[in-house]
Scaffold this active site. Structure first.
Site, mmCIF file in Angstrom:
data_model
loop_
_atom_site.group_PDB
_atom_site.id
_atom_site.type_symbol
_atom_site.label_atom_id
_atom_site.label_comp_id
_atom_site.label_asym_id
_atom_site.label_seq_id
_atom_site.Cartn_x
_atom_site.Cartn_y
_atom_site.Cartn_z
ATOM 1 N N ASP A 1 0.813 -1.223 0.000
ATOM 2 C CA ASP A 1 0.000 0.000 0.000
ATOM 3 C C ASP A 1 0.848 1.276 0.000
ATOM 4 O O ASP A 1 2.023 1.260 0.363
ATOM 5 C CB ASP A 1 -0.865 0.050 1.275
ATOM 6 C CG ASP A 1 -1.988 -0.966 1.247
ATOM 7 O OD1 ASP A 1 -1.956 -1.875 0.397
ATOM 8 O OD2 ASP A 1 -2.898 -0.842 2.092
ATOM 9 N N HIS B 1 3.690 -2.173 3.183
ATOM 10 C CA HIS B 1 3.741 -0.854 2.545
ATOM 11 C C HIS B 1 5.066 -0.703 1.809
ATOM 12 O O HIS B 1 6.126 -0.825 2.438
ATOM 13 C CB HIS B 1 3.588 0.247 3.606
ATOM 14 C CG HIS B 1 2.277 0.174 4.348
ATOM 15 N ND1 HIS B 1 2.070 -0.709 5.378
ATOM 16 C CD2 HIS B 1 1.114 0.848 4.172
ATOM 17 C CE1 HIS B 1 0.815 -0.572 5.827
ATOM 18 N NE2 HIS B 1 0.219 0.379 5.108
#
Ligand code: NI
Length: 278
Positions: free
Chosen positions: A87, A229
């Protein structure tokens, strides 16, 4: 030789002939039996090959496709699958290094990109797309969607979709709501299936590759969606370790869409998914 003996000899001879005949009778049944058995063996192999071939046929007719999908599912039965998801990118320094690692290890992942980041670094987004990863939306600017109006939700989703389409020529299929924050207004206005997660590496908190590895490995299960992430160096290092470790544990890596498909789940807009178990 006495008459008695002659009779006895004859009887022995007859017995011998009878035995010979029995042996031949056995062969008469035995040979066709062996022939039949090999034919059945060949036929089974042929049928299996036909069934395998059927998995490559994807669309001739609806029933045929259904059958092919069932066979496909059966062929992948027993495989342990996970989807790695990244992400908040793209961010050139870290995302490019992650892409190098994924290419070297022959792993495809799913990237939930922010519209703001993709518009700033379109070349990285293009690379994600070109290298056959799944490119998905993480909204335009990472607002907490359950705190804003229906119109704002639709705008956050729509703008990110536009940015990605302008770069790749293709709409992203999936979206991930920031913080996993959803409600009915969010569900009704994002216009895409909402992908959550079931394994949280908490990489943003620890900023430590070893911790990412430990959390991912201990919590992984067949059908899990793993959250990371691609904006931290430590996550990129951790991801490389996670891939090696999960492979050792017998997992294979697929994108989120592939995982859903392989588990026979038809994704619907506005519905939330956190895993796709067998
Ligand atoms: Ni995020």
């Amino acid at each position: 030789m006495s008459l008695e003996e002659q009779v006895k000899n004859k009887a022995v001879n007859i017995e011998k002939k009878d035995e010979d005949r029995k042996k031949h009778q056995w062969l008469k049944i035995g040979i066709p039996f062996v022939v039949l058995l090999s034919f059945v063996g060949w036929l089974t192999g042929w049928l299996r090959d036909q069934a395998m071939d059927a998995t490559t046929i994807l669309s001739i007719s609806a029933p045929m496709q259904k059958q092919a999908e069932t066979l496909y599912k059966r062929n992948t039965f027993g495989k342990k699958l996970v989807a790695l998801t990244f992400d908040d990118g793209p961010f050139p320094a870290t995302t490019n290094r992650l892409l190098d690692i994924l290419r070297e290890k022959e792993v495809r992942a799913t990237f939930f990109e922010l519209g703001t980041m993709a518009s700033r670094y379109p070349d990285v987004t293009k690379r994600v797309y070109n290298e056959k990863h799944e490119l998905a939306s993480h909204t335009m600017s990472h607002r907490q969607l359950n705190k804003i109006s229906a119109g704002e939700v639709a705008a956050e989703a729509g703008q990110a979709r536009d940015v990605i389409r302008n770069i790749t020529g293709e709409d992203p299929m999936l979206m991930r709501p920031p913080y996993g924050a959803i409600n009915r207004i969010v569900a009704g206005n994002v216009g895409a299936p909402m992908i959550l997660w079931t394994v949280d590496t908490e990489d943003w908190r620890s900023k430590d590759a070893g911790s990412v590895l430990e959390r991912a490995r201990s919590a992984a299960f067949d059908g899990a969606i793993i959250l990371m992430h691609d904006i931290y160096e430590s996550t990129v290092d951790g991801a490389a370790m996670v891939i090696d470790a999960l492979r050792e544990d017998g997992y294979e890596f697929v994108t989120v869409s592939e995982l859903a498909k392989m588990r026979g789940v038809e994704l619907r807009n506005g519905e939330a998914y956190g895993s796709f178990k067998p």
